[in-house]
Design an enzyme around this catalytic site. Structure first.
Site, PDB file in Angstrom:
ATOM      1  N   HIS A 163      16.338-113.286   3.630  1.00  0.00           N
ATOM      2  CA  HIS A 163      15.341-114.080   2.901  1.00  0.00           C
ATOM      3  C   HIS A 163      15.950-114.852   1.730  1.00  0.00           C
ATOM      4  O   HIS A 163      15.304-115.718   1.165  1.00  0.00           O
ATOM      5  CB  HIS A 163      14.230-113.160   2.383  1.00  0.00           C
ATOM      6  CG  HIS A 163      13.373-112.611   3.486  1.00  0.00           C
ATOM      7  ND1 HIS A 163      12.087-113.045   3.706  1.00  0.00           N
ATOM      8  CD2 HIS A 163      13.629-111.698   4.445  1.00  0.00           C
ATOM      9  CE1 HIS A 163      11.585-112.403   4.752  1.00  0.00           C
ATOM     10  NE2 HIS A 163      12.501-111.566   5.217  1.00  0.00           N
ATOM     11  N   ASP A 371      17.301-120.653  -4.639  1.00  0.00           N
ATOM     12  CA  ASP A 371      16.201-119.895  -4.033  1.00  0.00           C
ATOM     13  C   ASP A 371      16.380-119.953  -2.521  1.00  0.00           C
ATOM     14  O   ASP A 371      16.700-121.018  -1.986  1.00  0.00           O
ATOM     15  CB  ASP A 371      14.855-120.567  -4.410  1.00  0.00           C
ATOM     16  CG  ASP A 371      13.730-119.563  -4.621  1.00  0.00           C
ATOM     17  OD1 ASP A 371      13.772-118.489  -3.997  1.00  0.00           O
ATOM     18  OD2 ASP A 371      12.805-119.876  -5.393  1.00  0.00           O
TER      19      ASP A 371
END
Ligand code: GDG
Length: 465
Positions: A163, A371
C-alpha cells in the site's frame, strides 16, 4: 457436490483485522473501509478467512465471526507492539519507504521481533489455508510472509499488495536485512504496487540484491516466475457518491459552512497526522497566500482534519507539535473578529461528517511529500456531484499518476504550492467543471471492486513454469 474443502477459498492476511471493539455494546463490530467493502462479499462467498491483529496487546489466537466474516486473531504482546510494530514497521520501513524523510532506525532486536511476528502470521495462514486456496497478503508489515507461507504450502497461489511506495534501490539498499525482505516478497506469485515506479523499483532491487532476473512483469527467482505490476488502489466510488447525495449529509456540510461564518471559500485538508502528509508545508503555503493576497482575509477558511496516528512514536509527537505551533502562528497573525483562517481538528470525525466536509469544500489540499496512493484525493473527487471544486495534488502522491486534471504541484516548492492554492481559490467555474468532470469519470471507471478483482484474477492465473 461442492464441499468447503473442494474449492478455492480466499485467505487474506493484513496487519489489522477489519474489526474494532465497541466498548458500549461490549462486542467486536466490523470497521468499514474500502478494502473491507471490496473483499467482504468474496470472503463470505468463498467461506474465506481474514487473518490479522486486533490492535490490542495480548489475547489469544481466537476466531471471531463478525458480520459473516471469519476472522483469525494473530496476537501481539506489548514488547512486540514496541519492537515489531512501532519499531521495525513504523520506525524503520515506513520512513525509509517514504524517501527517508525522517531518518530510519535500524535495530537488531526490532528486526528479530519483526521476523517472529511475520512467522506467526505465516503459521496462522498455514493453519487455515490449503494448497488450493488463494492467499492475499497486505502491506509493509508483512513482507516476509509470502516466502514463509510458501515454505508451508509450496503450491499455493500467493499474492501481495504493497500500500505504500517502494523506494528506489539507492534508498532501499540501506536496510541491513534487504535480501531477506526481497526473498520474503519473492515468495509470492503476484505482487501489486500502487505505481509503475514502485513496481520497477522493486524489480530493480530484486535483481540487484536477491539474484532475480528478468523484467518486472516476469521476474525469475528460485525457478519460479513472479509478476510485479502497478495496480493502483481505488475507492468504493458509488458509496461515496450516494453518501454525498444524502440530504442529511448535505446538511452536515451546510452546517460546517455556517459554523465557519459562511466564508466565500472553504479549503480542506484531511490526513492522518503523519510527517509524510506535508501538513506543515501546506500551512506555510497558506500563510504566504494570506500575506500576498489580502483580499482573501476574512473570506477564505482552511479546515484541517488531522487524525491522531502512531502517537507512541517520537516523530509523530514532533510533527504534531510543529503543526499545532504553525496553526497558532497563522491564526495569531491573521484572525479578525468573526473569522479565523485555520480550523484545526485533531480527531477522527464520523464518516458522514467527513463526506459533508468534502462536499462543501471548494478546494481540497492533498500535499504529501510521498504517499503510496492517497485515497482522500479520490474520495473528494467522488463526492463532487456538481463537478465543481478544485483538487490541489502533490506530484509525489501515487494518485497523481492518474489524477492529472488536478492542479499538480511539488509540495517542497513553497512558491508553486502558494500559487496553486491561490489559483484554486480563484479558478473560474467553467475550468473547475472541465477538470472535475474528467477526474470523476476516472474515479468512477476504476473503483475498488475492479481493483480487487484484478488482483485476485492475477493471483489465480499464475503461469505454471
Ligand atoms: C495508506 C497509504 C494509500 C481520514 N480521516 C478520517 C477518515 N479518514 C480516512 C480517509 C481515507 C483514509 O482514512 C486515509 O487513507 P489515505 O490513502 O489517505 O492514507 P493512509 O492512511 O496513509 O493509507 C496510502 C492507502 O494506504 C490505501 O492503499 O492510499 O498511500 O499511506 O479513506 O477517508 N475517516 C473518517 N474520519 C476521519 O476523520 N471516518
Amino acid at each position: 457436490m461442492t464441499t468447503r474443502s473442494s474449492r478455492a477459498r480466499l485467505v487474506v492476511a493484513a496487519n489489522r483485522l477489519p474489526v474494532r471493539w465497541d466498548p458500549d455494546d461490549r462486542r467486536w463490530v466490523s470497521s468499514p473501509g474500502g478494502l473491507v467493502s471490496a473483499l467482504a462479499p468474496i470472503l463470505r462467498e468463498s467461506e474465506g478467512v481474514w487473518i490479522g491483529w486486533n490492535g490490542t496487546a495480548g489475547g489469544e489466537a481466537e476466531r471471531l465471526e463478525v458480520d459473516g466474516i471469519d476472522n483469525l486473531v494473530v496476537p501481539l504482546d506489548e514488547q512486540e507492539i514496541e519492537d515489531h510494530y512501532d519499531g521495525f514497521c513504523n520506525g524503520t520501513i515506513w520512513p525509509l519507504y517514504h524517501d527517508a524523510i525522517r531518518p530510519p532506525e535500524f535495530h537488531r532486536h526490532w528486526w528479530r521481533s519483526h521476523v517472529a511476528v511475520n512467522q506467526r502470521f505465516a503459521d496462522s495462514v498455514a493453519e487455515v489455508a490449503s494448497e488450493k486456496d488463494i492467499v492475499w497478503i497486505h502491506d509493509y508489515q508483512l513482507q516476509l510472509v509470502p516466502a514463509m507461507v510458501r515454505e508451508h504450502l509450496p503450491r499455493a497461489r500467493i499474492g501481495f499488495f504493497l500500500h505504500i511506495p517502494f523506494p528506489p534501490p539507492e534508498i532501499f539498499e540501506r536496510i541491513p536485512w534487504r535480501r531477506q525482505i526481497l526473498q520474503g516478497l519473492l515468495g509470492a506469485d503476484y505482487l501489486g504496487f500502487q505505481t509503475r515506479r514502485a513496481a520497477l523499483n522493486f524489480a530493480a532491487a530484486a535483481r540487484e540484491f536477491a539474484g532475480a532476473t528478468g523484467p518486472a512483469s516476469s521476474l525469475r527467482h528460485d525457478d519460479r516466475e513472479i509478476r510485479a505490476e502497478p495496480v493502483p488502489i481505488a475507492i468504493d466510488t458509488a458509496h461515496y457518491a450516494t453518501t454525498a447525495a444524502d440530504p442529511e449529509v448535505r446538511k452536515l456540510g451546510a452546517d460546517l459552512r455556517r459554523d465557519l461564518g459562511d466564508p466565500e471559500t472553504i479549503v480542506l485538508g484531511v490526513d492522518r497526522l503523519d510527517y509524510t502528509k506535508g501538513i506543515d508545508l501546506r500551512l506555510r503555503a497558506l500563510e504566504q497566500v494570506l500575506d500576498t493576497h489580502p483580499q482573501f482575509l476574512g473570506k477564505v477558511s482552511f479546515v484541517q482534519i488531522a487524525v491522531p496516528s502512531r502517537e507512541d512514536v517520537d516523530e509523530y509527537q514532533e510533527i504534531r507539535r510543529q503543526v499545532e505551533e504553525m496553526v497558532g502562528r497563522v491564526n495569531g497573525r491573521f484572525a479578525e473578529a468573526g473569522w479565523i483562517p485555520v480550523h484545526y481538528v485533531y480527531r477522527s470525525v464520523p464518516f458522514e461528517e467527513l463526506i459533508g466536509a468534502y462536499s462543501t469544500a471548494d478546494v481540497m489540499l492533498v500535499t504529501p511529500l510521498r504517499d503510496g496512493m492517497n485515497l482522500v484525493a479520490k474520495e473528494y473527487v467522488a463526492t463532487r456531484l456538481e463537478d465543481t471544486g478544485v483538487l490541489v495534488l502533490s506530484e509525489f502522491a501515487g494518485a497523481a499518476e492518474q489524477l492529472q486534471e488536478a492542479l499538480i504541484v511539488n509540495p517542497y516548492d513553497l512558491d508553486a504550492l502558494s500559487d496553486a492554492l491561490a489559483r484554486a481559490v480563484t479558478m473560474p467555474p467553467d475550468e473547475q467543471r472541465e477538470r472535475m468532470r474528467r477526474l470523476r469519470r476516472k474515479v468512477a471507471r476504476w473503483d475498488v471492486h475492479k481493483w480487487a478483482q484484478h488482483n485476485l484474477d492475477a493471483i489465480a492465473s499464475r503461469r505454471e513454469s
